[in-house]
Scaffold this motif. Structure first.
Motif, PDB file in Angstrom:
ATOM      1  N   ILE A  71       0.663  -1.495  -0.036  1.00 21.01           N
ATOM      2  CA  ILE A  71       0.218  -0.169  -0.262  1.00 21.01           C
ATOM      3  C   ILE A  71       0.750   0.730   0.223  1.00 21.01           C
ATOM      4  CG2 ILE A  71      -1.802   1.146   1.523  1.00 21.01           C
ATOM      5  CD1 ILE A  71      -2.752  -1.267   2.323  1.00 21.01           C
ATOM      6  N   PHE A  72       1.884   0.979   0.125  1.00 26.20           N
ATOM      7  CA  PHE A  72       3.282   2.312   0.740  1.00 26.20           C
ATOM      8  C   PHE A  72       3.793   2.693  -0.448  1.00 26.20           C
ATOM      9  CE2 PHE A  72       7.587   3.408   0.917  1.00 26.20           C
ATOM     10  CZ  PHE A  72       7.962   4.725   1.477  1.00 26.20           C
ATOM     11  N   ARG A  73       3.900   1.410  -1.070  1.00 27.20           N
ATOM     12  CA  ARG A  73       4.338   1.635  -2.616  1.00 27.20           C
ATOM     13  C   ARG A  73       3.608   1.915  -3.778  1.00 27.20           C
ATOM     14  NH1 ARG A  73       6.540  -1.647  -5.545  1.00 27.20           N
ATOM     15  NH2 ARG A  73       8.323  -0.827  -6.260  1.00 27.20           N
ATOM     16  N   ALA A  74       2.345   2.026  -3.882  1.00 27.70           N
ATOM     17  CA  ALA A  74       1.640   2.684  -4.689  1.00 27.70           C
ATOM     18  C   ALA A  74       1.285   3.979  -3.668  1.00 27.70           C
ATOM     19  CB  ALA A  74      -0.089   1.600  -3.897  1.00 27.70           C
ATOM     20  N   LEU A  75       0.859   4.309  -3.032  1.00 25.90           N
ATOM     21  CA  LEU A  75       0.603   5.552  -2.336  1.00 25.90           C
ATOM     22  C   LEU A  75       1.619   6.769  -2.588  1.00 25.90           C
ATOM     23  CD1 LEU A  75      -2.203   4.897  -0.472  1.00 25.90           C
ATOM     24  CD2 LEU A  75      -2.766   4.513  -2.113  1.00 25.90           C
ATOM     25  N   SER A  76       2.760   5.929  -2.643  1.00 22.72           N
ATOM     26  CA  SER A  76       4.208   6.974  -2.861  1.00 22.72           C
ATOM     27  C   SER A  76       3.900   7.584  -3.676  1.00 22.72           C
ATOM     28  CB  SER A  76       5.040   5.888  -2.493  1.00 22.72           C
ATOM     29  OG  SER A  76       6.327   7.135  -2.798  1.00 22.72           O
ATOM     30  N   ARG A  77       4.508   9.744  -3.552  1.00 23.20           N
ATOM     31  CA  ARG A  77       4.478  10.374  -4.484  1.00 23.20           C
ATOM     32  C   ARG A  77       6.016  10.207  -4.945  1.00 23.20           C
ATOM     33  NH1 ARG A  77       0.598  13.552  -4.862  1.00 23.20           N
ATOM     34  NH2 ARG A  77      -0.768  13.711  -2.791  1.00 23.20           N
ATOM     35  N   ASN A  78       6.986   9.247  -4.522  1.00 29.60           N
ATOM     36  CA  ASN A  78       8.604   8.962  -5.142  1.00 29.60           C
ATOM     37  C   ASN A  78       8.113   7.949  -6.315  1.00 29.60           C
ATOM     38  OD1 ASN A  78      11.148   9.334  -5.006  1.00 29.60           O
ATOM     39  ND2 ASN A  78      11.696   8.711  -3.078  1.00 29.60           N
ATOM     40  N   THR A  79       7.779   8.488  -7.239  1.00 29.81           N
ATOM     41  CA  THR A  79       7.936   6.980  -7.939  1.00 29.81           C
ATOM     42  C   THR A  79       9.242   7.287  -9.282  1.00 29.81           C
ATOM     43  OG1 THR A  79       7.026   9.278  -9.979  1.00 29.81           O
ATOM     44  CG2 THR A  79       5.420   8.028  -9.358  1.00 29.81           C
ATOM     45  N   TYR A  80       9.686   8.076  -9.034  1.00 30.85           N
ATOM     46  CA  TYR A  80      11.658   7.908  -9.509  1.00 30.85           C
ATOM     47  C   TYR A  80      12.105   6.820  -8.318  1.00 30.85           C
ATOM     48  CZ  TYR A  80      15.647   7.553 -10.487  1.00 30.85           C
ATOM     49  OH  TYR A  80      17.265   6.860 -11.807  1.00 30.85           O
ATOM     50  N   LYS A  81      11.790   6.034  -7.463  1.00 27.81           N
ATOM     51  CA  LYS A  81      12.782   5.635  -6.636  1.00 27.81           C
ATOM     52  C   LYS A  81      11.639   4.572  -6.165  1.00 27.81           C
ATOM     53  CE  LYS A  81      14.416   5.372  -2.171  1.00 27.81           C
ATOM     54  NZ  LYS A  81      13.980   5.832  -0.597  1.00 27.81           N
ATOM     55  N   ARG A  82      10.134   4.040  -6.205  1.00 28.21           N
ATOM     56  CA  ARG A  82       9.618   2.512  -6.856  1.00 28.21           C
ATOM     57  C   ARG A  82       9.765   2.963  -8.104  1.00 28.21           C
ATOM     58  NH1 ARG A  82       9.073   5.620  -2.813  1.00 28.21           N
ATOM     59  NH2 ARG A  82      10.423   3.990  -2.402  1.00 28.21           N
ATOM     60  N   TYR A  83      10.122   2.807  -8.842  1.00 25.07           N
ATOM     61  CA  TYR A  83      10.508   2.513 -10.285  1.00 25.07           C
ATOM     62  C   TYR A  83      11.547   1.656 -10.033  1.00 25.07           C
ATOM     63  CZ  TYR A  83      11.985   2.427 -15.406  1.00 25.07           C
ATOM     64  OH  TYR A  83      11.994   2.172 -16.447  1.00 25.07           O
ATOM     65  N   GLN A  84      12.321   2.336 -10.087  1.00 24.48           N
ATOM     66  CA  GLN A  84      13.967   1.509  -9.560  1.00 24.48           C
ATOM     67  C   GLN A  84      14.452   0.533  -9.085  1.00 24.48           C
ATOM     68  OE1 GLN A  84      16.487   2.704 -11.385  1.00 24.48           O
ATOM     69  NE2 GLN A  84      16.134   4.504 -12.186  1.00 24.48           N
ATOM     70  N   GLU A  85      13.054   0.973  -7.629  1.00 27.37           N
ATOM     71  CA  GLU A  85      12.735  -0.859  -7.150  1.00 27.37           C
ATOM     72  C   GLU A  85      12.316  -1.974  -7.542  1.00 27.37           C
ATOM     73  OE1 GLU A  85      11.931   1.149  -2.997  1.00 27.37           O
ATOM     74  OE2 GLU A  85      10.346   0.142  -3.860  1.00 27.37           O
ATOM     75  N   ASN A  86      11.474  -1.812  -8.801  1.00 26.98           N
ATOM     76  CA  ASN A  86      10.696  -2.258  -9.481  1.00 26.98           C
ATOM     77  C   ASN A  86      11.326  -2.908 -10.381  1.00 26.98           C
ATOM     78  OD1 ASN A  86       7.851  -4.199 -10.361  1.00 26.98           O
ATOM     79  ND2 ASN A  86       8.513  -2.569 -12.322  1.00 26.98           N
ATOM     80  N   ARG A  87      12.523  -1.753 -11.085  1.00 27.91           N
ATOM     81  CA  ARG A  87      13.413  -2.232 -12.235  1.00 27.91           C
ATOM     82  C   ARG A  87      14.552  -3.115 -11.248  1.00 27.91           C
ATOM     83  NH1 ARG A  87      18.020  -0.506 -14.282  1.00 27.91           N
ATOM     84  NH2 ARG A  87      18.746   0.732 -12.031  1.00 27.91           N
TER      85      ARG A  87
END
Ligand SMILES: [Zn+2]
Length: 137
Positions: A71-87
């Motif tokens: 939920i934290f990741r889905a609602l996060s506004r730090n999209t760059y960091k989340r994108y990098q995690e997924n990558r």
């Protein structure tokens, strides 16, 4: 009856618009989140099935931790960091799935180097910094 269905339509339209608005600029979901949620779901199922006194508590906490993380990741506004995690996650999965190559990190610059598997001991030259190192494939 028509009044109610009209109201319901309006209500759901407002709700979805509100949700869209709420999710604007937020990260949403990705493969990593799906995996986190799946692990959380499996953990919660196991915590119900297993009747071991300590294990089910651990699994219970794990399942909630995983769900909150997703939920934290889905609602996060730090999209760059989340994108990098997924990558990074997808990269790791790719490495594990790849049975024909081995992956090494250059000891000097940390560049990832891919070499064919099963060639014995070989000398690898880093494509980025030209550092040479010997690894068993
Ligand atoms: Zn290097």
């Amino acid at each position: 009856m028509n009044g109610f269905s009209g109201w319901l339509r309006q209500f759901t339209a407002k709700l979805s618009a509100g949700l869209r608005n709420f999710m604007m600029g937020r990260y949403g979901t990705d493969r990593l989140n799906m995996v986190i949620l799946s692990v959380g779901l499996v953990a919660s199922l196991l915590s119900v099935i297993l009747r071991a006194p300590v294990m089910d508590l651990v699994l219970f906490i794990l399942s909630y931790g995983m769900m909150f993380w997703a939920i934290f990741r889905a609602l996060s506004r730090n999209t760059y960091k989340r994108y990098q995690e997924n990558r990074k996650f997808l990269q790791l999965v790719g490495r594990i799935k790849d049975r024909e190559h081995r992956y090494f990190d250059c000891p000097k610059c940390r560049q990832m180097v891919r070499v064919p598997r099963g060639k014995g001991k070989i000398s690898i030259t880093c494509p980025r910094c030209r550092e040479k190192f010997v690894k068993k494939t």
